[in-house]
Scaffold this active site. Structure first.
Site, short mmCIF file in Angstrom:
data_model
loop_
_atom_site.label_atom_id
_atom_site.label_comp_id
_atom_site.label_asym_id
_atom_site.label_seq_id
_atom_site.Cartn_x
_atom_site.Cartn_y
_atom_site.Cartn_z
N ARG A 56 -27.73 15.45 -45.39
CA ARG A 56 -28.63 15.39 -44.90
C ARG A 56 -29.87 14.08 -45.21
O ARG A 56 -29.98 12.86 -44.68
CB ARG A 56 -29.75 16.13 -46.33
N HIS A 101 -27.30 17.75 -35.04
CA HIS A 101 -27.03 18.57 -36.69
C HIS A 101 -25.65 19.53 -36.04
O HIS A 101 -25.92 21.17 -36.57
CB HIS A 101 -28.20 18.88 -36.99
N GLU A 142 -35.28 17.24 -37.52
CA GLU A 142 -35.25 17.22 -36.33
C GLU A 142 -35.73 18.88 -36.12
O GLU A 142 -36.36 19.57 -36.30
CB GLU A 142 -33.83 18.28 -37.16
C1 DGY Z 1 -25.74 23.41 -43.60
O1 DGY Z 1 -24.27 24.59 -43.57
O2 DGY Z 1 -25.77 23.05 -44.94
C2 DGY Z 1 -25.22 22.43 -42.96
O3 DGY Z 1 -25.63 21.05 -43.13
C3 DGY Z 1 -24.64 22.56 -42.15
O4 DGY Z 1 -24.52 22.19 -40.38
#
Ligand code: DGY
Length: 324
Positions: free
Chosen positions: A240, A288, A269
């Site tokens: 994250r 992402h 984002e």
């Molecule tokens: C999630 O599933 O939390 C991831 O960030 C996806 O890539």
């Protein structure tokens, strides 16, 4: 009796929508992503079940408005976007999608590591911009050997372990730091050595982040740790964005405190073309896509709807935040 109402903040695969429509009265948001807060507040007030995504902020206000809500099923392994305390106090069950995205995310982390250390997309950008002028000089476009270098894995949960497994054949020294230390047996299997957080940043040639985002990991990677890193080292983040203090990372990259970074996640984002990172040569950027393979996203959809259906039927979810 009227059917339970389900709100999806975005479309999922057709098979998933079809399954849901067999049982429920389904509303799928289309248009602006994320679903605007006003619309979310209004739609959630009638919903029995919610399917959401990692960018949907399911905060106190949303949950307080959700008078009938029994289940939140997030299409993600991360659930930092959901106010867990508030959901718990409203007896709302929460489903999520771990395991199925472990391999895809670990693959991406390794791909970013190789890219950053071998300057692959930097070279790609140079060629596309018509700047490949000289060929094969002793010091041209040099990256760094992978074999014999030290990787520091920050967080040795499912994805951190999968990264370690993938790295073994590359001949890197594997170190890790995590809230919970692995058993001796697991450390041996992964050939991984536990080190302090400071040492992880100080001694690694590349640090890859695999901790979840919580109040304890909020901007935990800041100047204090970045300053400890080797000038030749790289930082990889597929977890994250808010785990890193981005201003500090930009400073560290600009002042050559570290050699490079490869980032799949950001504080906010999507990032636009004017973001500082976009202007920097020594940064690899991905939008992402940790779990973004067609196979994985399909499996995530299957689990997301099963979690929702099981939760509403009072059965055990496949993966539940409340019980895991
Ligand atoms: C999630 O599933 O939390 C991831 O960030 C996806 O890539």
């Amino acid at each position: 009796m009227s059917k339970p109402r389900i709100l999806l903040t975005r479309r999922l695969h057709n098979f998933a929508i079809k399954e849901l429509k067999k049982r429920y009265d389904v509303y799928v948001h289309s248009g602006t992503i994320p679903m605007p807060k006003g619309k979310l507040l209004s739609k959630i007030s009638q919903a029995d079940g919610l399917v959401c995504f990692p960018y949907d902020m399911i905060d106190r206000e949303v949950i307080e408005n959700a008078k009938k809500l029994k289940v939140i099923s997030t299409y993600s392994v991360g659930y930092d976007h959901i106010d867990l305390q508030k959901a718990k106090s409203h007896k709302i069950k929460i489903g999520y999608t771990p395991d199925v995205l472990t391999n895809a995310t670990a693959d991406l982390a390794v791909a970013l590591l190789l890219d950053s250390m071998r300057r692959i997309t930097e070279g790609d950008r140079m060629i596309r911009n018509g700047n490949w002028k000289v060929v094969f000089g002793a010091h041209d476009y040099v990256g760094m050997d992978i074999e014999g270098k030290t990787i520091g894995i920050f967080g040795i949960g499912r994805i951190g372990r999968a990264v370690a497994k993938r790295i073994i054949p590359f001949g890197m020294k594997i170190t890790y730091h995590s809230r919970n230390r692995l058993s001796r047996k697991e450390e041996k299997e992964l050939n991984a050595k536990y080190v302090s957080l400071d040492d992880l940043f100080k001694k690694s040639d590349v640090v890859t982040i695999h901790v979840p985002y919580t109040k304890d990991t909020h901007e935990i990677v800041n100047m204090h740790l970045l300053k400890k890193m080797k000038k030749t080292s790289h930082l990889i983040n597929t977890s994250r964005g808010k785990i890193i203090n981005e201003k500090d990372l930009i400073k560290a990259l600009k002042s050559n405190l570290i050699a490079g970074a490869a980032l799949d996640v950001f504080e906010k984002e999507p990032i636009g073309k004017n973001h500082e990172f976009v202007k920097m040569k020594n940064v690899v950027l991905a939008p992402h896509i940790g779990s973004s393979t067609s196979e994985t996203r399909k499996k995530m959809a299957e689990i997301t709807i099963k979690n929702l259906i099981y939760g509403l039927e009072g059965k055990k979810m496949i993966y539940s935040v409340n019980t895991d």
